[in-house]
Design a protein around this motif. Structure first.
Motif, short mmCIF file in Angstrom:
data_model
loop_
_atom_site.label_atom_id
_atom_site.label_comp_id
_atom_site.label_asym_id
_atom_site.label_seq_id
_atom_site.Cartn_x
_atom_site.Cartn_y
_atom_site.Cartn_z
N LEU A 1 -2.22 15.53 -13.34
CA LEU A 1 -2.42 15.23 -14.50
C LEU A 1 -1.94 16.29 -15.60
O LEU A 1 -1.31 15.92 -16.77
CB LEU A 1 -4.00 14.69 -15.00
N THR A 2 -2.14 17.23 -15.29
CA THR A 2 -1.77 18.59 -16.16
C THR A 2 -0.26 18.84 -16.30
O THR A 2 0.30 18.84 -17.13
CB THR A 2 -2.44 19.97 -15.59
N GLU A 3 0.42 18.54 -15.12
CA GLU A 3 1.94 18.51 -15.17
C GLU A 3 2.49 17.38 -15.98
O GLU A 3 3.33 17.58 -16.68
CB GLU A 3 2.47 18.45 -13.81
N ARG A 4 1.90 16.26 -15.99
CA ARG A 4 2.42 14.96 -16.56
C ARG A 4 1.87 15.16 -18.20
O ARG A 4 2.74 14.84 -18.81
CB ARG A 4 1.58 13.60 -16.09
N ASP A 5 0.69 15.77 -18.38
CA ASP A 5 0.12 15.61 -19.88
C ASP A 5 0.44 16.94 -20.55
O ASP A 5 0.32 16.94 -22.01
CB ASP A 5 -1.27 15.30 -19.87
N GLY A 6 0.78 18.23 -19.77
CA GLY A 6 0.90 19.34 -20.30
C GLY A 6 -0.26 20.23 -20.23
O GLY A 6 -1.33 19.76 -19.98
N TYR A 7 0.05 21.54 -20.21
CA TYR A 7 -1.08 22.40 -20.22
C TYR A 7 -1.43 22.91 -21.39
O TYR A 7 -1.00 22.92 -22.43
CB TYR A 7 -0.71 23.72 -19.58
N GLN B 1 0.92 -1.06 -0.10
CA GLN B 1 0.06 -0.17 0.01
C GLN B 1 0.93 1.18 0.14
O GLN B 1 2.07 1.29 0.85
CB GLN B 1 -0.82 -0.02 1.06
N LEU B 2 0.55 2.24 -0.90
CA LEU B 2 1.54 3.32 -0.91
C LEU B 2 0.76 4.35 -0.32
O LEU B 2 -0.39 4.59 -0.08
CB LEU B 2 1.24 4.06 -2.33
N ASP B 3 1.58 5.20 0.73
CA ASP B 3 1.25 6.04 1.43
C ASP B 3 2.19 7.37 1.51
O ASP B 3 3.18 7.33 0.50
CB ASP B 3 1.11 5.64 3.04
N LEU B 4 1.90 8.39 1.87
CA LEU B 4 2.54 9.66 1.76
C LEU B 4 3.88 9.64 2.17
O LEU B 4 4.97 10.04 1.56
CB LEU B 4 2.11 11.03 2.42
N THR B 5 4.21 8.99 3.28
CA THR B 5 5.73 8.69 3.83
C THR B 5 6.37 7.80 2.79
O THR B 5 7.57 7.92 2.77
CB THR B 5 5.33 8.01 5.17
N THR B 6 6.05 6.86 2.35
CA THR B 6 6.59 5.93 1.35
C THR B 6 6.99 6.62 -0.04
O THR B 6 8.15 6.73 -0.55
CB THR B 6 5.84 4.71 1.03
N LEU B 7 6.00 7.52 -0.22
CA LEU B 7 6.35 8.46 -1.58
C LEU B 7 7.61 9.46 -1.22
O LEU B 7 8.34 9.63 -2.04
CB LEU B 7 5.01 9.08 -1.99
N ARG B 8 7.37 9.91 -0.13
CA ARG B 8 8.45 10.83 0.28
C ARG B 8 10.04 10.15 0.19
O ARG B 8 10.82 10.57 -0.29
CB ARG B 8 8.20 11.67 1.46
N GLY C 1 7.85 7.84 -12.67
CA GLY C 1 7.37 6.85 -11.70
C GLY C 1 6.80 7.49 -10.47
O GLY C 1 5.70 7.13 -9.98
N LEU C 2 7.54 8.56 -9.83
CA LEU C 2 6.93 9.23 -8.81
C LEU C 2 5.80 9.93 -9.04
O LEU C 2 4.73 10.07 -8.18
CB LEU C 2 8.07 10.16 -8.08
N LEU C 3 5.67 10.50 -10.20
CA LEU C 3 4.59 11.26 -10.62
C LEU C 3 3.10 10.40 -10.64
O LEU C 3 2.09 10.91 -10.16
CB LEU C 3 4.90 11.80 -11.78
N GLU C 4 3.30 9.29 -11.20
CA GLU C 4 2.31 8.19 -11.31
C GLU C 4 1.79 7.77 -9.98
O GLU C 4 0.72 7.57 -9.97
CB GLU C 4 2.86 6.99 -12.29
N GLN C 5 2.74 7.51 -9.03
CA GLN C 5 2.40 6.95 -8.03
C GLN C 5 1.82 8.15 -6.86
O GLN C 5 0.80 7.89 -6.29
CB GLN C 5 3.70 6.58 -6.97
N TRP D 1 -5.65 9.96 -6.13
CA TRP D 1 -6.95 9.39 -6.22
C TRP D 1 -7.61 8.76 -4.97
O TRP D 1 -8.77 8.69 -4.50
CB TRP D 1 -7.16 8.61 -7.40
N GLU D 2 -6.72 7.99 -4.34
CA GLU D 2 -6.76 7.12 -3.40
C GLU D 2 -7.54 7.62 -2.14
O GLU D 2 -8.19 7.38 -1.21
CB GLU D 2 -5.88 6.22 -2.99
N LEU D 3 -6.96 9.12 -1.88
CA LEU D 3 -7.02 10.09 -0.73
C LEU D 3 -8.08 10.88 -1.05
O LEU D 3 -8.60 12.00 -0.15
CB LEU D 3 -5.65 10.74 -0.16
N ASP D 4 -8.57 10.76 -2.36
CA ASP D 4 -10.22 11.51 -2.86
C ASP D 4 -9.50 12.94 -2.79
O ASP D 4 -10.35 13.98 -1.98
CB ASP D 4 -11.37 11.18 -2.15
N GLN D 5 -8.49 13.22 -3.50
CA GLN D 5 -8.02 14.70 -3.74
C GLN D 5 -7.91 14.97 -5.10
O GLN D 5 -7.10 15.06 -5.97
CB GLN D 5 -6.58 14.59 -3.02
N PRO D 6 -9.26 15.22 -5.83
CA PRO D 6 -9.37 15.58 -7.18
C PRO D 6 -8.59 16.76 -7.53
O PRO D 6 -8.10 16.82 -8.73
CB PRO D 6 -10.81 15.66 -7.31
#
Length: 66
Positions: free
Chosen positions: A43-49, A2-9, A21-25, A31-36
């Protein structure tokens, strides 16, 4: 695992993970934390403005391509 913020950091600090890979995680975690809003920003950073979109200040004044 399970991914959490501590693991991502930890992965970001480690330096062994590619930014893409970090961006995808981070996106999955948002999404898992319901932060749309955060997910949308990632998504915008990944795909461009989109043309005509308001671009954050940290994205302006950058010339050239990678």
């Amino acid at each position: 695992m399970q991914l959490d913020l501590t693991t991502l950091r930890r992965r970001a600090d480690n330096g062994d993970w590619e930014l893409s890979g970090l961006l995808e995680q981070a996106l999955m975690l948002a999404w898992e934390l319901d932060q749309p809003n955060i997910a949308g920003w990632l998504l915008t950073e990944r795909d461009g403005y989109a043309a005509g979109a308001q671009v954050p200040g940290y994205r302006t004044g950058i010339c050239g391509t990678l």
